[in-house]
Design a protein around this motif. Sequence first.
Motif, PDB file in Angstrom:
ATOM      1  N   HIS A  92       2.957  -2.854  17.264  1.00 14.06           N
ATOM      2  CA  HIS A  92       4.289  -2.665  17.872  1.00 14.06           C
ATOM      3  C   HIS A  92       4.563  -1.173  18.025  1.00 14.06           C
ATOM      4  O   HIS A  92       4.016  -0.363  17.266  1.00 14.06           O
ATOM      5  CB  HIS A  92       5.375  -3.342  17.022  1.00 14.06           C
ATOM      6  CG  HIS A  92       5.457  -2.814  15.619  1.00 14.06           C
ATOM      7  ND1 HIS A  92       4.635  -3.263  14.607  1.00 14.06           N
ATOM      8  CD2 HIS A  92       6.236  -1.858  15.055  1.00 14.06           C
ATOM      9  CE1 HIS A  92       4.926  -2.628  13.484  1.00 14.06           C
ATOM     10  NE2 HIS A  92       5.878  -1.746  13.719  1.00 14.06           N
ATOM     11  N   HIS A  96       6.961   2.460  18.356  1.00 15.31           N
ATOM     12  CA  HIS A  96       8.186   3.135  17.892  1.00 15.31           C
ATOM     13  C   HIS A  96       8.333   4.423  18.680  1.00 15.31           C
ATOM     14  O   HIS A  96       7.328   5.065  18.998  1.00 15.31           O
ATOM     15  CB  HIS A  96       8.092   3.539  16.411  1.00 15.31           C
ATOM     16  CG  HIS A  96       8.041   2.395  15.444  1.00 15.31           C
ATOM     17  ND1 HIS A  96       9.110   1.572  15.206  1.00 15.31           N
ATOM     18  CD2 HIS A  96       7.055   1.963  14.626  1.00 15.31           C
ATOM     19  CE1 HIS A  96       8.776   0.679  14.279  1.00 15.31           C
ATOM     20  NE2 HIS A  96       7.526   0.878  13.918  1.00 15.31           N
ATOM     21  N   HIS A 145       1.617   0.917  16.302  1.00 17.53           N
ATOM     22  CA  HIS A 145       0.895   0.701  15.044  1.00 17.53           C
ATOM     23  C   HIS A 145       1.063  -0.724  14.533  1.00 17.53           C
ATOM     24  O   HIS A 145       1.832  -1.518  15.059  1.00 17.53           O
ATOM     25  CB  HIS A 145       1.329   1.733  13.988  1.00 17.53           C
ATOM     26  CG  HIS A 145       2.668   1.459  13.375  1.00 17.53           C
ATOM     27  ND1 HIS A 145       3.060   1.996  12.175  1.00 17.53           N
ATOM     28  CD2 HIS A 145       3.717   0.718  13.790  1.00 17.53           C
ATOM     29  CE1 HIS A 145       4.271   1.587  11.875  1.00 17.53           C
ATOM     30  NE2 HIS A 145       4.697   0.825  12.826  1.00 17.53           N
ATOM     31  N   GLU A 183       1.260  -2.908  10.654  1.00 15.98           N
ATOM     32  CA  GLU A 183       1.468  -2.812   9.208  1.00 15.98           C
ATOM     33  C   GLU A 183       1.190  -4.207   8.652  1.00 15.98           C
ATOM     34  O   GLU A 183       1.981  -5.116   8.845  1.00 15.98           O
ATOM     35  CB  GLU A 183       2.918  -2.386   8.926  1.00 15.98           C
ATOM     36  CG  GLU A 183       3.271  -1.021   9.506  1.00 15.98           C
ATOM     37  CD  GLU A 183       4.763  -0.858   9.787  1.00 15.98           C
ATOM     38  OE1 GLU A 183       5.261  -1.439  10.777  1.00 15.98           O
ATOM     39  OE2 GLU A 183       5.434  -0.161   9.028  1.00 15.98           O
TER      40      GLU A 183
END
Length: 274
Positions: free
Chosen positions: A59, A61, A103, A105
């Motif tokens: 996703h 940012h 990125h 996570e």
Amino acid sequence: MNERKVATKLAGQNTTDGAGVRLKRFIGTNEISFLDPFLLLDEFKNDDPKAYMAGFPSHPHRGFETVSYMIEGRMRHGDSRGNKGLLTAGSAQWMTAAKGIIHSEMPEMENGMLWGYQLWVNLPADLKMSEPKYQDIPPEKIPEFETDDFKVRLIAGSFEGKPGAAETNTPVIYFDIIFKGEGIFEHTFPSDFNALVVGVTGDAEIAGEKITAGDIAVFAEGDGVRISGKEGSRLLLIAAQPIGEPVARYGPFVMNTKEEIYQAFADYEAGKLA
Ligand code: FE
């Protein structure tokens, strides 16, 4: 010291994000949508892998920073520029997304507890389109200050003259306060800072108000904070100088104007965030 009182106290709100990770949201809710410069604060705490294993796949940012702090478990981090990292228990990652990253996570825990916090810190207009930057801080690199009554882990900001681990773009305090026995924690910082605590374990008291694990308390203005705790009390104290600029946000993009949000989507679609 003109002790700060509790202005608002609420229980964190249960929600899901990413690919279905169950979490508790403290900032970014209907009640507390924004506490300048904090855009979001989540706690993910679950011992059921089904509630977290799907993680946060790829996703984007843009325009702010994400700060991850792990209490238990492991999280694997990777981005489109080839940066990689493993966040272990007690570690922190201060990621300045700035002009953009994409990125993922992903929890690495197959069994047991995954427990951590993610905070979003806004960036001032002149840094929103700067180069992305990572500060991966392993547990042993987080300075600690210890008294007979408590231990403070200094993720960011100074305590009693001891500097915290992260370099911040604007003044930010991020402390993990772990009481060992009955005692009082005090800290003074500028009265215009927005400040909050989140209860991690046990309960504590602030200006006559009881703060339990899973609560957020937002402080009123004052010179500093005083927290009474006992064995088992653990809290995060988070405070910062407000940026005071207009905020336009949509999902993973936080800019100053709507036009800049449209631009972020266009840049993402054109592959410019990778
Ligand atoms: Fe993210």
